[in-house]
Scaffold this motif. Structure first.
Motif, PDB file in Angstrom:
ATOM      1  N   SER A   1      -7.329   0.271   2.420  1.00 53.49           N
ATOM      2  CA  SER A   1      -6.604   0.066   0.758  1.00 53.49           C
ATOM      3  C   SER A   1      -6.666  -0.416  -0.456  1.00 53.49           C
ATOM      4  CB  SER A   1      -4.809  -0.426   1.229  1.00 53.49           C
ATOM      5  OG  SER A   1      -5.322  -1.971   0.932  1.00 53.49           O
ATOM      6  N   ARG A   2      -6.521  -0.073  -1.796  1.00 50.17           N
ATOM      7  CA  ARG A   2      -6.233  -0.203  -3.011  1.00 50.17           C
ATOM      8  C   ARG A   2      -6.347  -2.017  -2.952  1.00 50.17           C
ATOM      9  NH1 ARG A   2      -4.516   1.334  -9.249  1.00 50.17           N
ATOM     10  NH2 ARG A   2      -6.229  -0.586 -10.259  1.00 50.17           N
TER      11      ARG A   2
ATOM     12  N   SER B   1      -6.492   8.848  -4.969  1.00 51.49           N
ATOM     13  CA  SER B   1      -5.165   7.559  -6.091  1.00 51.49           C
ATOM     14  C   SER B   1      -3.940   8.151  -5.541  1.00 51.49           C
ATOM     15  CB  SER B   1      -5.817   8.050  -7.668  1.00 51.49           C
ATOM     16  OG  SER B   1      -6.976   7.232  -6.977  1.00 51.49           O
TER      17      SER B   1
ATOM     18  N   GLN C   1     -12.165   9.457  -1.817  1.00 57.41           N
ATOM     19  CA  GLN C   1     -10.731   9.036  -2.677  1.00 57.41           C
ATOM     20  C   GLN C   1     -10.189   9.197  -2.862  1.00 57.41           C
ATOM     21  OE1 GLN C   1     -13.269   6.268  -5.737  1.00 57.41           O
ATOM     22  NE2 GLN C   1     -11.746   4.881  -4.934  1.00 57.41           N
TER      23      GLN C   1
ATOM     24  N   ALA D   1       0.690  -1.197   0.007  1.00 56.38           N
ATOM     25  CA  ALA D   1       0.305  -0.178   0.145  1.00 56.38           C
ATOM     26  C   ALA D   1       0.667   1.379   0.312  1.00 56.38           C
ATOM     27  CB  ALA D   1      -1.307   0.194   1.072  1.00 56.38           C
TER      28      ALA D   1
ATOM     29  N   ASP E   1      -8.921  -3.977  -0.873  1.00 58.70           N
ATOM     30  CA  ASP E   1     -10.206  -3.896  -1.576  1.00 58.70           C
ATOM     31  C   ASP E   1     -10.001  -4.811  -2.951  1.00 58.70           C
ATOM     32  OD1 ASP E   1     -12.652  -3.071  -1.200  1.00 58.70           O
ATOM     33  OD2 ASP E   1     -12.489  -1.276  -2.290  1.00 58.70           O
ATOM     34  N   ASP E   2      -8.818  -5.208  -4.308  1.00 58.36           N
ATOM     35  CA  ASP E   2      -8.725  -5.251  -5.031  1.00 58.36           C
ATOM     36  C   ASP E   2      -8.388  -7.329  -4.946  1.00 58.36           C
ATOM     37  OD1 ASP E   2      -8.899  -3.881  -7.003  1.00 58.36           O
ATOM     38  OD2 ASP E   2      -6.623  -3.230  -7.118  1.00 58.36           O
TER      39      ASP E   2
ATOM     40  N   THR F   1     -19.379   5.978  -0.407  1.00 62.67           N
ATOM     41  CA  THR F   1     -17.976   5.970  -0.544  1.00 62.67           C
ATOM     42  C   THR F   1     -18.226   7.489  -0.549  1.00 62.67           C
ATOM     43  OG1 THR F   1     -17.206   3.889  -2.331  1.00 62.67           O
ATOM     44  CG2 THR F   1     -15.867   6.417  -2.630  1.00 62.67           C
TER      45      THR F   1
END
Length: 193
Positions: free
Chosen positions: A154-155, A186, A184, A47, A158-159, A181
């Motif tokens: 964290s992405r 990035s 957000q 992350a 989530d992924d 949401t």
């Protein structure tokens, strides 16, 4: 171990015993620090944001009464899970209390905007009920207090785990909730050649 939160007790579901505490210190904090590192250490490389607290930060959070701790132990009394829940947004340095107050003024006025700092289960217990035992105890507490509860994911989580989606589905199955949401961010990297 620190003082238990008034009105909160022990919740036993499945094989993990979940208890609520305002403060966790001494050898109990040491045991949960080891669990924390084992569970969160890999996020150092997965992350962009720093998800792993330094020991001093961990100890500060464990002793801060504004942050409720949910401790999960197995049948032998070994630490297997931990969740932190800030019941005062001022205890969370990376969130804006003003953002949440503007968005949820009625909840903010009664101190009912809370934030989940982190939740984890021992890596060897992730396929067991431990994580859901903690989530169920946490959700029951949140519903009882009729709060807005914010959290970030964290992405990577989530992924790989579809964490936010799975949590939303669980909440919608078990509670009368709205999950949205609210912001957000990035992270970008530019490599110059």
């Amino acid at each position: 171990m620190g003082a238990d939160r008034p009105g909160a007790g022990t919740v036993t579901r499945g094989r993990a015993e979940v208890t609520f505490h305002e403060q966790v210190t001494g050898h109990v904090a040491d045991d949960f620090w080891e669990l924390y590192l084992e569970a969160f250490g890999p996020l150092r490389e997965r992350a962009a944001a720093r998800h792993v607290l330094h020991r001093e930060e961990f100890d500060e959070e464990m002793s801060d009464p504004r942050v409720l701790k949910l401790l999960a132990h197995d049948e032998q009394g070994e630490p297997v899970g931990l969740t932190t829940l800030a019941t005062d947004l001022a205890a969370v340095p990376w969130v804006s209390p003003e953002f949440f107050a503007a968005r949820y003024p009625e909840h903010a006025a009664r101190g009912a905007v809370w934030y989940i700092g982190f939740t984890l289960a021992h890596p060897g217990r992730r396929a067991t009920r431990t994580f859901m035992d903690m989530i169920d105890a946490l959700v029951a507490h949140l519903a009882e207090n009729r709060v807005v509860c914010a959290y970030d994911v964290s992405r990577f989580n989530d992924d790989s785990l579809r964490f936010a989606d799975n949590l939303r589905r669980h909440l919608e199955r078990t509670q009368d909730v709205t999950v949205e949401t609210v912001d957000q961010q990035s992270y970008y990297a530019t490599t110059f050649h």
